[in-house]
Design an enzyme around this catalytic site. Structure first.
Site, PDB file in Angstrom:
ATOM      1  N   GLY A  48     -59.212 -15.731  36.263  1.00  0.00           N
ATOM      2  CA  GLY A  48     -60.010 -16.887  36.012  1.00  0.00           C
ATOM      3  C   GLY A  48     -59.181 -17.795  35.024  1.00  0.00           C
ATOM      4  O   GLY A  48     -58.404 -17.304  34.357  1.00  0.00           O
ATOM      5  N   GLU A  53     -52.792  -9.359  44.600  1.00  0.00           N
ATOM      6  CA  GLU A  53     -53.214 -10.072  45.895  1.00  0.00           C
ATOM      7  C   GLU A  53     -52.379 -11.261  46.544  1.00  0.00           C
ATOM      8  O   GLU A  53     -52.406 -11.652  47.497  1.00  0.00           O
ATOM      9  CB  GLU A  53     -54.685 -10.704  45.708  1.00  0.00           C
ATOM     10  CG  GLU A  53     -54.615 -11.959  44.792  1.00  0.00           C
ATOM     11  CD  GLU A  53     -54.762 -11.625  43.273  1.00  0.00           C
ATOM     12  OE1 GLU A  53     -54.379 -10.441  43.022  1.00  0.00           O
ATOM     13  OE2 GLU A  53     -55.392 -12.603  42.529  1.00  0.00           O
ATOM     14  N   CYS A  89     -56.091  -9.680  36.153  1.00  0.00           N
ATOM     15  CA  CYS A  89     -55.867 -10.548  35.047  1.00  0.00           C
ATOM     16  C   CYS A  89     -57.072 -10.805  34.194  1.00  0.00           C
ATOM     17  O   CYS A  89     -57.346  -9.870  33.219  1.00  0.00           O
ATOM     18  CB  CYS A  89     -55.582 -11.745  35.735  1.00  0.00           C
ATOM     19  SG  CYS A  89     -54.496 -12.947  34.876  1.00  0.00           S
ATOM     20  N   TYR A  90     -57.824 -11.742  34.186  1.00  0.00           N
ATOM     21  CA  TYR A  90     -58.765 -12.038  33.124  1.00  0.00           C
ATOM     22  C   TYR A  90     -59.872 -10.754  33.629  1.00  0.00           C
ATOM     23  O   TYR A  90     -60.258 -10.427  32.346  1.00  0.00           O
ATOM     24  CB  TYR A  90     -59.806 -13.404  33.748  1.00  0.00           C
ATOM     25  CG  TYR A  90     -60.876 -13.686  32.907  1.00  0.00           C
ATOM     26  CD1 TYR A  90     -60.550 -14.488  31.741  1.00  0.00           C
ATOM     27  CD2 TYR A  90     -62.097 -13.307  33.152  1.00  0.00           C
ATOM     28  CE1 TYR A  90     -61.919 -14.918  30.999  1.00  0.00           C
ATOM     29  CE2 TYR A  90     -63.059 -13.492  32.327  1.00  0.00           C
ATOM     30  CZ  TYR A  90     -62.882 -14.350  31.302  1.00  0.00           C
ATOM     31  OH  TYR A  90     -64.108 -14.899  30.584  1.00  0.00           O
ATOM     32  N   HIS A 115     -50.899 -10.069  39.553  1.00  0.00           N
ATOM     33  CA  HIS A 115     -52.065 -10.551  40.757  1.00  0.00           C
ATOM     34  C   HIS A 115     -51.490  -9.647  41.896  1.00  0.00           C
ATOM     35  O   HIS A 115     -50.426 -10.171  42.617  1.00  0.00           O
ATOM     36  CB  HIS A 115     -51.852 -11.910  40.864  1.00  0.00           C
ATOM     37  CG  HIS A 115     -52.597 -12.718  39.869  1.00  0.00           C
ATOM     38  ND1 HIS A 115     -53.929 -13.005  39.817  1.00  0.00           N
ATOM     39  CD2 HIS A 115     -51.997 -12.939  38.739  1.00  0.00           C
ATOM     40  CE1 HIS A 115     -54.124 -13.597  38.853  1.00  0.00           C
ATOM     41  NE2 HIS A 115     -53.320 -13.466  38.109  1.00  0.00           N
ATOM     42  N   LYS A 118     -59.950 -19.275  58.558  1.00  0.00           N
ATOM     43  CA  LYS A 118     -59.844 -19.908  59.643  1.00  0.00           C
ATOM     44  C   LYS A 118     -59.213 -18.742  60.659  1.00  0.00           C
ATOM     45  O   LYS A 118     -59.998 -18.633  61.977  1.00  0.00           O
ATOM     46  CB  LYS A 118     -59.024 -21.110  59.951  1.00  0.00           C
ATOM     47  CG  LYS A 118     -58.792 -21.990  61.114  1.00  0.00           C
ATOM     48  CD  LYS A 118     -60.130 -22.765  61.172  1.00  0.00           C
ATOM     49  CE  LYS A 118     -60.275 -23.616  62.456  1.00  0.00           C
ATOM     50  NZ  LYS A 118     -61.201 -24.625  62.204  1.00  0.00           N
ATOM     51  N   ASP A 123     -65.151 -23.545  64.907  1.00  0.00           N
ATOM     52  CA  ASP A 123     -66.041 -23.307  63.833  1.00  0.00           C
ATOM     53  C   ASP A 123     -67.506 -23.053  64.061  1.00  0.00           C
ATOM     54  O   ASP A 123     -68.347 -22.145  64.030  1.00  0.00           O
ATOM     55  CB  ASP A 123     -66.046 -23.880  62.450  1.00  0.00           C
ATOM     56  CG  ASP A 123     -64.343 -24.085  61.918  1.00  0.00           C
ATOM     57  OD1 ASP A 123     -63.680 -23.174  62.241  1.00  0.00           O
ATOM     58  OD2 ASP A 123     -64.257 -24.925  61.117  1.00  0.00           O
TER      59      ASP A 123
END
Ligand code: XMP
Length: 512
Positions: free
Chosen positions: A54, A170, A81-82, A168, A368, A226
């Site tokens: 964050g 990710e 992290c945060y 991170h 998507k 969508d």
């Protein structure tokens, strides 16, 4: 679902990426606000919890915080992290503010190739982005990895199954990222890897059923991926209680209106009301040349029509929206409010603001490409799943100047040739979007032995990741030649074709 992982979102840029990586590891995952009470989460028996990064510092007063009950719940927790810094603060570690924040790549040295770092090389590249750092560990925690500038780059308490990583995992730039997340999810939290899109269908349909009960639901179909996937998913849950409204505004591409209605009515057996509003839109647009006015008129007209149809169906309580995760992020980015308005983007099927419906947004947590995958799982035809992006106001913004039936025919026929030729070609990379634009320019030509004075059609074909930036596609000359020859030979009223070789920025993808 016992194997759900919750990502507590502290406003990280990457929360959605974390969720996606977890799903890619075969575990169902949802993002929830950071202050969700533990009791709410506990009611859903989470398999593990991830605290995201964050933008704040845990060292400032009133920093976003977790419900402390979560940390003593016994559920495996990974702080990123945060998130790691919050764990550190709650569980007795010390933190300092760094003189210089650390951003970008770093060499990570893992203390051992076990637990969180099982199967990870002794040194590996990771991505850092932090201004605070853990300096001393609380009871029960071990240092699991460091970098030159960050002594505690990972920490863990194996007994309580609480872990933190300062880097991170990710992002793709963290080489060991997937492995670390896999180790946490499967090795430490003991979760399986069986989640697939079809499990999403099961969970989502059960939720929709429970929410809707016996009420009626309405959905605007635009022909786009969508709304198509959202409608199909909702129909899977509640069948006949869903009514889809398809407004043919006459601004779709060749054959598209018919194929949308056929796909939904005949193949998927959805309850579809098709409204032929071509004349109404053409009348409303008569003589309008200004692009913004065109967009506004189409938007208003669409909403009015949709409202009229909704009013005819008694007892409608819910409206289905095909909102995707990036839309959710976009709508809460404060910067977007301050940005300049380039075009008033309008999605056919966009929410009329004052309508009195509750929303069902079953795609809110998906990207998507995940939506396309879901569409396939639901049995949507490939031409719907793979449809290229198409603007809500349709061909109206691809006819520069006045819109008439005749000019619509010209652009529609030219566009059909562009699409057919590009789709038949083997191109790498495949253009992200490709279409014809009818310009207001007429030029002199010679056909047979006669002089012509006819329309100029522009061909636009771009490569892009997300439509935000784009480059013109380097199409082979032979393909360009084929397209040009076919257009001037087959489309009445066109004697010249130009290729748009402008990137975005400075141009935009559409011409209006
Ligand atoms: P621009 O022209 O803004 O287009 O560079 C970027 C992407 O957005 C699409 N586009 C729209 N999509 N409603 C939509 O749903 C709109 O009003 C609209 N205008 C442009 C465009 O086709 C491209 O993919």
């Amino acid at each position: 679902m016992a194997e759900t992982v919750f990502v507590l979102d502290f406003g990280a840029q990457y929360s959605q990426l974390i969720a996606r990586r977890v799903r890619e590891a075969g575990v169902y995952c949802e993002i929830v606000p950071f202050d969700t009470p533990w009791a709410t989460l506990a009611a859903r028996s989470p398999g593990a919890i991830i605290l995201s990064g964050g933008p704040e510092s845990t060292l400032v007063p009133d920093a976003p915080d977790v419900d402390p009950a979560l940390l003593s719940s016994g559920v495996p927790i990974l702080g990123i992290c945060y998130g790691m810094q919050l764990i550190a603060r709650h569980l007795g570690s010390e933190l300092v503010k760094l003189d210089h924040a650390e951003y970008g790549p770093a060499e990570l040295r893992a203390a051992s190739a076990a637990g969180l770092f099982a199967g990870v090389d002794p040194t590996t590249r990771v991505w850092m982005s932090h201004g605070d750092s853990v300096t001393r560990l609380g009871d029960g925690f071990e240092k699991l990895a460091s970098t030159d500038r960050c002594e505690v780059a990972a920490m863990g308490d194996a007994r309580r199954k609480i872990y933190g990583v300062q880097f991170h995992p990710e992002v793709v730039h963290s080489e060991c990222g997937r492995r670390v997340l896999d180790n946490f999810l499967h090795g430490i939290a003991g979760l399986g890897n069986a989640w697939r899109m079809d499990s999403f269908v099961e969970t989502a349909t059960a939720e929709i059923k429970a929410k809707v009960g016996s009420d009626r639901v309405i959905c605007a179909l635009s022909g786009g991926v969508d709304s198509a996937v959202a409608a199909t998913l909702v129909a899977r849950a509640i069948g006949e209680q869903l009514t889809c409204v398809f407004v043919d505004h006459g601004l779709l591409r060749k054959g598209e209106a018919e194929s949308v209605v056929a796909a939904f009515r005949d193949v998927l057996h959805l309850n579809v009301i098709a409204i032929d509003a071509r004349k109404r839109f053409l009348d409303a647009l008569a003589g309008v040349e200004d692009p913004e006015r065109k967009r506004v008129i189409i938007g208003h007209e669409f909403i009015r029509l949709f409202e009229e149809e909704a009013a005819k169906i008694p007892g409608v309580k819910y409206l289905v929206q095909g909102t995707l995760y990036p839309d959710v992020i976009e709508s809460k980015t404060p910067d977007s409010k301050a940005g300049h308005k380039i075009k008033s983007h309008h999605n056919v099927g966009g929410l009329p603001e004052h309508m009195d419906f509750s929303l069902i947004e079953p795609l809110r947590s998906l990207f998507k490409d995940e939506v396309r995958e879901l569409g396939r799982v639901l049995g949507l035809p490939e031409h719907v799943v793979q449809r290229q992006p198409f603007p809500g106001p349709g061909l109206a913004v691809r006819i520069i100047g006045d819109i008439t039936e005749e000019r619509l025919t010209v652009v529609r026929e030219a566009d059909a040739i562009v699409c057919a030729e590009i789709e038949a070609a083997t191109l790498d990379p495949k253009p992200w979007q490709y279409f014809a634009v009818l310009t207001p320019v007429k030029s002199v030509g010679v056909m047979g032995d006669g002089r012509t004075y006819a329309n100029l059609v522009a061909l636009r074909s771009i490569t892009s990741e997300d439509g935000m930036t784009a480059d013109w596609a380097r199409l082979p000359h032979a393909l360009l030649e084929r397209i040009s020859t076919r257009i001037v030979n087959e489309v009445r009223g066109v004697n010249r074709v130009a290729y748009d070789i402008t990137s975005k920025p400075p141009a935009t993808v559409e011409w209006e």
